[in-house]
Design a protein around this motif. Structure first.
Motif, short mmCIF file in Angstrom:
data_model
loop_
_atom_site.label_atom_id
_atom_site.label_comp_id
_atom_site.label_asym_id
_atom_site.label_seq_id
_atom_site.Cartn_x
_atom_site.Cartn_y
_atom_site.Cartn_z
N SER A 1 -7.47 -1.77 0.31
CA SER A 1 -6.68 -0.64 0.29
C SER A 1 -6.53 0.03 1.41
O SER A 1 -5.61 0.84 1.82
CB SER A 1 -8.14 0.35 0.19
N ALA A 2 -6.93 -0.77 2.41
CA ALA A 2 -6.09 -0.50 3.91
C ALA A 2 -5.20 -0.63 4.38
O ALA A 2 -4.14 -0.44 5.19
CB ALA A 2 -7.08 -2.17 4.94
N LEU A 3 -4.20 -1.79 2.86
CA LEU A 3 -2.31 -1.40 2.80
C LEU A 3 -1.82 -0.48 2.91
O LEU A 3 -1.08 0.07 2.92
CB LEU A 3 -2.58 -2.54 1.52
N ALA A 4 -3.15 0.45 1.72
CA ALA A 4 -1.74 1.68 1.41
C ALA A 4 -2.55 3.16 2.80
O ALA A 4 -1.79 3.93 2.88
CB ALA A 4 -2.70 2.53 0.19
N LEU A 5 -3.68 2.53 3.71
CA LEU A 5 -4.03 3.08 4.90
C LEU A 5 -3.32 3.11 5.84
O LEU A 5 -4.02 3.85 6.59
CB LEU A 5 -5.23 3.52 4.62
N GLY A 6 -1.55 2.66 5.89
CA GLY A 6 -1.24 2.35 7.34
C GLY A 6 -1.65 0.98 8.08
O GLY A 6 -1.44 0.77 9.39
N GLY A 7 -2.83 0.02 7.67
CA GLY A 7 -3.16 -0.55 8.62
C GLY A 7 -4.57 -0.11 9.04
O GLY A 7 -4.24 -1.34 10.14
N VAL A 8 -4.71 0.53 8.99
CA VAL A 8 -6.23 1.17 9.53
C VAL A 8 -6.90 -0.30 9.74
O VAL A 8 -7.23 -1.54 8.28
CB VAL A 8 -7.25 1.55 8.54
N PRO A 9 -7.71 -0.22 10.68
CA PRO A 9 -8.44 -2.01 10.71
C PRO A 9 -9.46 -2.62 9.44
O PRO A 9 -10.36 -1.54 9.99
CB PRO A 9 -9.37 -1.85 12.66
N THR A 10 -9.34 -3.34 9.37
CA THR A 10 -10.23 -3.62 8.47
C THR A 10 -11.74 -4.14 8.87
O THR A 10 -12.61 -4.13 8.57
CB THR A 10 -10.27 -4.41 7.30
N SER A 11 -11.77 -4.36 10.37
CA SER A 11 -12.91 -4.68 10.94
C SER A 11 -13.85 -3.86 11.63
O SER A 11 -14.74 -4.12 11.91
CB SER A 11 -12.63 -5.74 12.18
N VAL A 12 -13.41 -2.33 11.24
CA VAL A 12 -14.08 -1.38 12.17
C VAL A 12 -14.81 -0.61 10.22
O VAL A 12 -13.85 0.22 9.60
CB VAL A 12 -13.15 -0.19 12.19
N ILE A 13 -16.05 -0.52 10.06
CA ILE A 13 -16.71 -0.14 8.96
C ILE A 13 -18.03 0.34 9.95
O ILE A 13 -18.38 -0.11 10.82
CB ILE A 13 -17.80 -1.12 8.15
N VAL B 1 -0.44 8.97 3.17
CA VAL B 1 -0.64 7.22 2.92
C VAL B 1 0.03 7.12 0.88
O VAL B 1 0.71 7.50 0.52
CB VAL B 1 -2.49 7.02 3.08
N GLY B 2 -0.30 5.72 0.89
CA GLY B 2 0.27 4.92 -0.53
C GLY B 2 -0.98 5.43 -1.17
O GLY B 2 -2.41 5.40 -0.92
N ASN B 3 -0.64 5.29 -2.15
CA ASN B 3 -1.89 5.65 -3.62
C ASN B 3 -2.34 3.42 -3.35
O ASN B 3 -2.37 2.99 -2.88
CB ASN B 3 -1.49 5.66 -4.78
N PHE B 4 -3.85 4.05 -3.78
CA PHE B 4 -4.70 2.85 -3.97
C PHE B 4 -5.82 3.29 -4.77
O PHE B 4 -5.76 3.93 -5.26
CB PHE B 4 -5.25 2.39 -2.58
N ALA C 1 -3.31 -1.47 -4.07
CA ALA C 1 -2.60 -0.54 -2.89
C ALA C 1 -1.21 -0.60 -2.65
O ALA C 1 -0.83 -1.63 -2.74
CB ALA C 1 -3.05 -0.68 -1.71
N VAL C 2 -0.92 0.56 -2.62
CA VAL C 2 1.03 1.19 -2.45
C VAL C 2 1.01 1.62 -1.43
O VAL C 2 0.54 2.24 -1.32
CB VAL C 2 1.56 1.59 -3.93
N GLY C 3 1.33 0.64 -0.51
CA GLY C 3 1.96 1.10 0.79
C GLY C 3 2.56 2.38 0.94
O GLY C 3 4.02 3.16 0.03
N GLY C 4 1.93 2.95 1.98
CA GLY C 4 3.04 4.98 2.33
C GLY C 4 3.55 4.75 3.03
O GLY C 4 4.53 3.37 3.82
#
Length: 202
Positions: free
Chosen positions: A153-165, A61-64, A35-38
């Motif tokens: 991929s959460a890195l590219a998505l601006g830090g969306v919470p990885t705990s929320v699925i 968002v960044g590319n991932f 992931a590349v941050g946006g």
């Protein structure tokens, strides 16, 4: 309810994450997703689970990308869908809300394909890909999924919470978040969020 992004820039994700409903998360070995941050930075105001962004306030968002869940010799990148409205869905076959919403996402994908869009899954926390593959096959799911167990991929998505699925993000044609759902979604909810984005100028 529509929220102004500027009104909650000062809120921290850590303070609001405890309010968010989520399936359990496990830690595991790293995978090949990259992931590349946006410039987009995720914030949840007061624990809201549906967050909307006005067109003038959106940031890309960044590319991932990473291996395809169904064929790990193939790579999938968000940039493969340049110019398309993309409904991102972070999911795992272990997650009951994800299992409940998959038919709605498939219907949304079929509708989006007619109008220049797609659903793109991000398969997380499934460290045995065969189980997730069987789930997709058994449910007739045709939209692609990036295989990303640690949710890099959460890195590219601006830090969306990885705990929320599950998490579902409607990206406009410039791949800027228009709506973020931190909950299971229905077909009607997806399409209500997607239709105005499809009507926006590219």
């Amino acid at each position: 309810m529509q929220l102004n992004r500027r009104s909650f820039l000062g809120l921290t994700l850590a303070g609001s994450a405890t309010f968010l409903a989520a399936c359990a998360q496990e830690e595991g070995a790293s995978q090949n997703a990259v992931a590349v941050g946006g410039t987009f930075q995720f914030h949840s105001p007061g624990g809201e689970t549906i967050i909307r962004y006005e067109e003038s306030e959106r940031q890309p968002v960044g590319n991932f990308g990473g291996p395809s869940l169904m064929d790990q010799t193939q790579e999938i990148q968000l940039s493969d869908f340049a110019g398309q409205v993309v409904v991102l869905n972070a999911w795992g076959q272990w997650c009951a809300p994800c299992r409940a919403e998959v038919d709605d996402l498939q219907l949304a994908h079929e509708e989006l394909q007619k109008q220049g869009g797609t659903v793109l899954g991000i398969n997380v926390r499934d460290y045995q890909p065969e189980i997730a593959q069987d789930f997709k096959t058994d449910n007739g799911v045709t939209y692609p999924s990036v295989y990303d167990p640690p949710f890099k991929s959460a890195l590219a998505l601006g830090g969306v919470p990885t705990s929320v699925i599950p998490t579902t993000i409607v990206l406009d044609r410039q791949h800027r978040p228009a709506t973020v759902f931190l909950q299971a979604v229905t077909f009607d909810e997806i399409m209500d969020a997607v239709r105005p984005v499809l009507e926006e100028q590219a």
